[in-house]
Design a protein around this motif. Structure first.
Motif, mmCIF file in Angstrom:
data_model
loop_
_atom_site.group_PDB
_atom_site.id
_atom_site.type_symbol
_atom_site.label_atom_id
_atom_site.label_comp_id
_atom_site.label_asym_id
_atom_site.label_seq_id
_atom_site.Cartn_x
_atom_site.Cartn_y
_atom_site.Cartn_z
ATOM 1 N N LYS B 6 -4.694 0.797 12.008
ATOM 2 C CA LYS B 6 -5.499 0.842 10.798
ATOM 3 C C LYS B 6 -6.740 1.630 11.128
ATOM 4 O O LYS B 6 -7.239 1.577 12.226
ATOM 5 N N ASP B 276 -4.665 6.535 22.329
ATOM 6 C CA ASP B 276 -5.933 5.917 21.958
ATOM 7 C C ASP B 276 -6.858 6.928 21.304
ATOM 8 O O ASP B 276 -7.509 6.633 20.305
ATOM 9 N N GLY B 281 -8.791 4.732 18.909
ATOM 10 C CA GLY B 281 -9.131 3.573 19.718
ATOM 11 C C GLY B 281 -8.971 2.252 19.001
ATOM 12 O O GLY B 281 -9.468 1.232 19.451
ATOM 13 N N ARG B 282 -8.274 2.246 17.858
ATOM 14 C CA ARG B 282 -8.163 0.986 17.122
ATOM 15 C C ARG B 282 -6.779 0.362 17.278
ATOM 16 O O ARG B 282 -6.430 -0.583 16.610
ATOM 17 N N ARG B 283 -5.988 0.929 18.167
ATOM 18 C CA ARG B 283 -4.635 0.413 18.311
ATOM 19 C C ARG B 283 -4.636 -0.887 19.112
ATOM 20 O O ARG B 283 -5.291 -1.017 20.122
ATOM 21 N N ALA B 284 -3.903 -1.825 18.622
ATOM 22 C CA ALA B 284 -3.754 -3.067 19.373
ATOM 23 C C ALA B 284 -2.474 -2.957 20.185
ATOM 24 O O ALA B 284 -1.580 -2.202 19.853
ATOM 25 N N GLY B 285 -2.423 -3.709 21.234
ATOM 26 C CA GLY B 285 -1.238 -3.651 22.073
ATOM 27 C C GLY B 285 -0.028 -4.231 21.369
ATOM 28 O O GLY B 285 -0.139 -5.087 20.513
ATOM 29 N N GLN C 192 -3.125 -7.487 27.258
ATOM 30 C CA GLN C 192 -2.569 -7.483 25.902
ATOM 31 C C GLN C 192 -3.422 -8.316 24.955
ATOM 32 O O GLN C 192 -3.746 -7.907 23.853
ATOM 33 N N ARG C 195 -6.844 -6.878 23.999
ATOM 34 C CA ARG C 195 -6.777 -5.770 23.045
ATOM 35 C C ARG C 195 -6.487 -6.257 21.638
ATOM 36 O O ARG C 195 -7.090 -5.818 20.666
ATOM 37 N N MET C 196 -5.533 -7.187 21.518
ATOM 38 C CA MET C 196 -5.161 -7.653 20.183
ATOM 39 C C MET C 196 -6.255 -8.529 19.575
ATOM 40 O O MET C 196 -6.522 -8.470 18.376
ATOM 41 N N ARG C 198 -9.456 -8.297 20.203
ATOM 42 C CA ARG C 198 -10.535 -7.398 19.817
ATOM 43 C C ARG C 198 -10.224 -6.747 18.476
ATOM 44 O O ARG C 198 -11.070 -6.702 17.581
ATOM 45 N N ALA C 199 -8.989 -6.262 18.322
ATOM 46 C CA ALA C 199 -8.617 -5.595 17.078
ATOM 47 C C ALA C 199 -8.737 -6.558 15.892
ATOM 48 O O ALA C 199 -9.246 -6.197 14.830
#
Lengths: 615, 288, 311
Positions: B6, B276, B281-285, C192, C195-196, C198-199
């Motif tokens: 997003k 990224d 840089g807004r991608r989540a894993g 993992q 990162r998630m 934080r998002a």
């Protein structure tokens, strides 16, 4: 301009810039100087991108995203907000200055009950105890005419209607008795009949509490009701400031004049002469007793949730039917049924006397060609990955097998038809302005050479001046091409300007069908009257004079199966009759209404004098 | 389950200038790394000084010298030559498997987005598939079918197709409800036209990012399998296998074990940096 | 709604049993032949096949296996001839200890770091965390493990290279056995999760209601804890569940490297000996654990959201 005393708000030479992705500063608001006296309501008016919200937010010492105040001063109640550190600003926000957002539905936290959020400003600033704050909140709920003021606070935001949330947000802003309240387009997202109630509530509270306010809006008629002074903004600069009467009746700048002209009631277009046709010809499109909705089908073949319930109408060649109703009235579904995107559960749609199949895949190409759909939001109606030329060219290939140079020439002709340069064909939609996109959107529909255009709110997403131009284009095109329109809108002013006949939908039921002449006449269904009476007029004092005798509540009648859908909101209902029996249909001169009172009964109801079109 | 990238407004004040430069640097650095490994995979074996299985040094784990730029491995073979052949195996197997997973996943995802009952069946199917831990799936399938390269590619593709399916399905569903798709439907366009010409062009960017992410996951799983001895079989080797066979050299920091380790890391980190930078840089894993 | 989720998970579990059984069919080979060796007489082979129901069509064997599973009868290991449950119990306990410790360390730490990075978005701290997580996500777990062995066992001699000991007589022993495997697993899992998380928190902080709360004068701490976090709980719980499911895969490599006597180790051995009943059971356990994690995350998300709760 200030008459006496120290102003509560003083902006001097305010400049706000935004840092773009390349790290360059771009000025979006420049050299703004204005004052607001205590107890005064100042309106900031302008179109999207004029910087009105950015300026209003600066009075909270707040800028969005990568914006910052790059020059000038912001002074509110003796505090220099442009130079205060964040911690000090936090102590002022919600206590000295408070904010009512455009969409209260988004500004309320969906996870927390309403009361907790309403009293939060009072608690975080340590102004009163929880009990005192809750008491005060309930008092404000009452003052804002909210239904069930004692329990509404226990609910979650999703359980309350949009109009009520907007008033709850105002209660939240007022709970700390702030010196200044910023209203940021607080009624823009609401239906007109709801808007008038919210406006009245706001005005009463602002008057009773002597609140100083800044009211941001794009709607001159709304602003005329609530503001003392107006500041007209364009491209981040002040165009003109003055008292409401000065701006409305003696605008000095050209831009202000255009704005006032766009907001004034339109002169109806000259009626189209009837196209030559034989007496026995069927109408171009005819809908008979259509029922459409979602969910399983009951024993009678009706869907569980009925969005349209028994809709009938006809459009002759070259004529315009205006369809009017508020959100949830089923007006968009109507267009989808005609276009074959939503198969009706029962009833028929005829094109030139031949019955159309409910679903697209059963219709033939010629039928599809003759009916074209134009959507409200040109941003989503055009594929961002497809060039203008390709978007307009596709229907040419699809329906008329045009290719190569022929197709290119036709695309250029169509662009010219919608008053756009042919060079635009190579562009992507992202490079166009809102008005240009809507014209391309129209050109694509015209490429099929249709007989009927289904226009779904085609001007509502545009700024007023641009919307005017698109509307003029539609009227011209109709004249040039002999097109018929089904024109769906929530704006009764547009319908007056363009339609030969008007259908008023309420809760999926057509409550009135009136010719252009009959619409200007005095007798209407109570809902039509409410709708007409709710459209703000471009003169101060209209709100006070506006008669609310037409309505007795804003909760749309949900969940009662029998009787008139409008019963719960109707001011002239017959309990015991209207809520039990479906209303009978009365036919008058060029007019049909579905109301138990009939034309004679409505003649006798109070408020009918104002119910006529106020001149 | 699914995280679709997003874009959003940054929160609070910050310095976008610095951010932007950092993004460009990571794009350049990451891109250069990826291109480097692609070239190595392409021409590496042709310029290798020795055959991968040839013992060239009597000493094992010998340090770098002018004749053996990266020293020798646990059998006295040339590490450079083995690295060049191993990079080709790792990159090509991972690329093939990712391509296969993406093709199957995107195809099924688009199909699911355009029809209700197909969606129900595919979603359940891919959900089930993704419930088996990836390494365990690989362990059992490769354990029973043997570690040939087609089996490896097939297994890796099977493990990662559910992710590609879910991403493309979610993206396509978001676009399928937009007005321009409705206009095309109302015009009477066929389903293939709508999917290929109206929907797919708008998915290219996000799907490319997803492809890169999946390439990283595939590379990691492939290396993990090789490390367990289920990857490319001797005398050939991929990067993971090089680490496994030379693990004994770890104690004295032999290049034979360190070089392939850093090779894997640079490949995956490089790809992550590119993704990224591109997606802000807004991608989540996602799920590994 | 919750019932629907649980029902969906049960259906998936049933489909899973089909997948797992199909996988074991793939293993093919003839277990009877494997057990008796090359020199077995045809009669003995046939007898054993009948005893093991290998002569039945596969769907009958599937039903028999599924029935046994439901009754809690996991079958008998082909190699050791011991009941699978007996073999599994101590291994399962060991694996759960490892996973539990890892979760206990990594979940709070990851949530803290993820939220911190989101709140201080764009700061040096955020960038360091983001770089570190990319780094860790990009490196296979065996690389992290070998590096740790190199540093802490080979060079510094602080910890043993292997964690095969089951002797927990003192806290010191526990630390020696668990430190390295737990840190390795936690690294992978946390990257993992950070990162998630934080998002999710960033999304919530970007929302209109957080802006509105800021403009009410709500202090930063309350903004994050009182307004943003309640909305981020759904995605965060999901992130935790997904990350912990990564643990299920990562545990295999880690147990092999450290020679830790857990289920995964058992599984690797079972694959090499083609011990079907053992493989089937372990595969089912892992998959069921994954489903349980994901489904409970869904349920927590539903319970936390008033829009879904008050229907």
């Amino acid at each position: 301009m200030s008459l006496s005393g120290d102003p509560l708000v003083r902006l001097t030479g305010l400049e706000i810039s935004v840092r773009d992705a390349q790290g360059q500063d771009k000025i979006i608001v420049r050299d703004i100087s204005l004052e607001v006296q205590p107890g005064e309501v100042l309106a900031l008016i302008g179109e999207s991108g004029s910087g009105k919200t950015t300026i209003a937010l600066s009075m909270l010492g707040y800028t969005r995203g990568a914006c910052r105040i790059s020059d000038g001063t912001v002074e509110v109640a003796g505090h220099r907000l442009d130079s205060l550190p964040e911690a000090r600003l936090q102590g002022l926000r919600g206590r000295v200055v408070s904010y009512v957002a455009q969409s209260a539905a988004a500004a309320f936290n969906p996870m927390l009950p309403i009361m907790r959020q309403v009293i939060e400003p009072a608690l975080v600033h340590g102004l009163m105890t929880r009990e005192a704050a809750e008491d005060k909140a309930r008092g404000l709920f009452r003052a804002l005419a909210l239904p069930r003021p004692d329990t509404v606070g226990d609910r979650y935001p999703h359980q309350v209607s949009g109009g009520q949330l907007q008033r709850l947000m105002a209660a939240m802003a007022l709970i700390t008795d702030p010196a200044l309240v910023i209203f940021d387009e607080p009624t823009t997202a609401l239906d007109v009949t709801t808007q008038i109630e919210v406006l009245k509530a706001f005005k009463a509270v602002v008057r009773d509490l002597g609140t100083t306010a800044v009211y941001v809006s794009h709607d001159l008629a709304v602003v005329a009701q609530i503001a003392d002074r107006i500041c007209v903004l364009r491209d981040g600069m002040v165009q003109e400031q003055g008292r409401v009467e000065e701006i409305l009746f003696h605008p000095r700048q050209d831009y202000t004049r255009a704005l006032v002209a766009a907001a004034a009631a339109r002169v109806p277009a000259a009626p189209m002469p009837d196209l030559p046709r034989d007496a026995g010809d069927p109408p171009l499109i005819q809908m008979r007793d259509v029922v459409a909705g979602y969910g399983g089908v009951d024993a009678q073949g009706n869907p569980q949730v009925r969005i349209l319930d028994g809709v009938s109408f006809a459009i002759e060649r070259g004529k315009v039917l205006g369809v009017i109703g508020e959100s949830g009235s089923g007006k968009s579904t109507l267009a989808r049924v005609v276009a074959g995107l939503h198969a009706p559960a029962s009833g028929r749609v005829n094109l030139d006397g031949y019955t159309l199949e409910g679903e697209i895949r059963h219709r033939d190409k010629e039928q599809l060609r003759r009916v074209q759909l134009v959507f409200q939001n040109a941003d989503t109606a055009l594929n961002p990955a497809v060039s203008v030329g390709e978007a307009i060219g596709r229907p040419l290939t699809f329906f008329h097998a045009l290719r190569g140079a022929d197709r290119k020439a036709e695309v250029a002709r169509l662009l010219d038809l919608v008053r756009l340069p042919a060079a635009l064909a190579g562009r992507l939609p992202g490079e166009l302005s809102g008005g240009q996109k809507q014209r391309v959107n129209l050109a694509r529909a015209l490429a099929a050479r249709p007989d009927l255009l289904l226009c779904d709110e085609v001007t509502s997403a545009l700024d007023p001046v641009v919307a005017e131009a698109v509307l003029d284009l539609l009227i011209d095109l109709r004249r040039e091409l002999g097109l018929a329109y089904m024109f769906i809108t929530h704006d009764i002013g547009i319908v007056r300007a363009i339609a030969d006949e008007v259908m008023v939908l309420y809760g999926g039921v057509p409550v009135e069908l009136a010719s252009h002449e009959a619409l200007e006449g005095p007798l209407h269904h109570p809902y039509t009257r409410l709708l007409m009476a709710s459209v703000p007029e471009l003169r101060p004092g209209w709100l006070e004079a506006a008669n609310s005798a037409f309505s007795c509540g804003s909760t749309p009648g949900a969940g009662h199966a029998a009787g008139c859908r409008f019963f719960q909101r109707c001011a002239v209902s017959h309990p015991g009759l209207c809520d039990v029996l479906d209303p009978a249909v009365h036919v008058g001169a060029g007019q049909t209404i579905a109301c138990h009172r009939g034309f004679d009964g409505l003649q006798a109801t109070p408020g009918i004098a104002q119910g006529a079109i106020p001149a | 389950m699914n995280t679709v990238p997003k874009s959003g407004v940054p929160y609070g004040a910050q310095a976008p200038k610095v951010r932007r430069r950092r993004m460009n640097v990571s794009l350049l650095l990451g891109g250069a790394t990826i291109i480097f490994w692609l070239i190595v995979a392409l021409v590496g074996p042709m310029v290798a000084p020795h055959a991968p299985g040839q013992v060239v040094d009597l000493d094992v784990f010998s340090p770098a010298s002018s004749t053996l730029p990266l020293g020798s491995d646990y059998l006295g073979r040339d590490v450079l030559s083995r690295m060049l052949i191993a990079s080709r195996f790792t990159v090509s197997i991972a690329l093939l498997a990712t391509l296969l997973a993406a093709t199957v996943g995107v195809f099924c995802g688009l199909l699911a987005a355009s029809s209700g009952w197909v969606d129900a069946i595919f979603s359940k199917l891919f959900d089930t598939l993704s419930a088996v831990p990836s390494l365990m799936f690989g362990l059992v399938v490769i354990g029973s079918l043997g570690a040939s390269i087609p089996v490896l590619v097939g297994t890796l593709a099977t493990v990662y197709s559910p992710g590609a399916f879910r991403t493309s399905r979610a993206l396509a569903r978001n676009i399928a409800v937009l007005d321009f798709v409705t206009v095309a439907r109302a015009r009477g366009e066929t389903l293939p036209y709508i999917v290929l010409r109206e929907i797919l062009p708008n998915l290219v960017g996000p799907l490319a990012a997803d492809f890169g992410l999946r390439f990283v996951f595939v590379t990691l799983l492939l290396s993990g399998l090789s490390f367990l001895g289920l990857g490319v079989q001797p005398p050939n080797a991929d990067l993971g296998a090089l680490v496994r066979e030379n693990i004994a050299g770890l104690g004295f920091g032999a290049a034979a074990v360190l070089v392939p380790t850093f090779a894997i890391a640079s490949l995956t980190i490089g790809m992550n940096m590119v993704i990224d930078a591109v997606s802000g840089g807004r991608r989540a894993g996602g799920r590994r | 709604m919750i019932a629907k989720r649980v029902g969906g998970a049960l259906l998936t579990l049933f489909l899973l049993s089909l997948v797992v059984f199909a996988m074991s069919l793939l293993m093919g080979g003839d277990a009877a032949e494997a057990m008796l060796g090359q020199n077995a007489t045809p009669e003995a082979l046939a007898g054993l096949r009948a005893a093991m129901h290998l002569d039945q069509p596969s769907w009958q064997r599937y039903l028999g296996w599924l029935g046994g599973l439901l009754r809690g009868d996991l079958g008998v290991s082909l190699i050791t001839k011991l009941p699978v449950s007996t073999l599994l119990a101590p291994r399962l306990l060991a694996s759960l200890q490892l996973a539990g410790l890892t979760a206990a360390v990594s979940v709070p730490l990851a949530l803290f770091l993820g939220i911190l990075a989101a709140v201080r978005r764009g700061s040096l701290l955020d960038r360091v965390i983001s770089m570190a997580t990319i780094g860790v996500v990009s490196v296979p777990e065996f690389v992290i493990a070998t590096l740790m062995v190199l540093i802490f066992a080979v060079r510094l001699h602080w910890l043993p290279a292997l964690s095969s000991s089951r002797d927990f007589s003192s806290l010191h022993d526990v630390v020696r056995v668990f430190t390295m495997p737990v840190i390795c697993l936690a690294c992978v899992v946390m990257a993992q999760m950070i990162r998630m998380t934080r998002a999710a928190v960033c999304d919530a902080l970007d929302s209109s209601y957080v802006e509105a709360a800021r403009l009410k004068g709500v202090p930063p701490r309350r903004l994050v804890l009182g307004h943003a976090l309640p909305n981020a709980i759904g995605p965060i719980v999901n992130a935790v569940a997904l990350s912990l499911s990564v643990l299920l895969g990562g545990v295999i490599v880690i147990e092999v490297i450290f020679n830790y006597p857990g289920v995964a180790r058992l599984m690797v051995d079972a694959v090499s000996t083609r011990d079907l009943p053992l493989i089937q059971t372990v595969a089912m356990i892992f998959s069921a654990a994954y489903l349980m994690l994901v489904t409970s995350a869904d349920i927590v998300a539903i319970l936390c959201n008033p829009r879904l709760r008050h229907r």
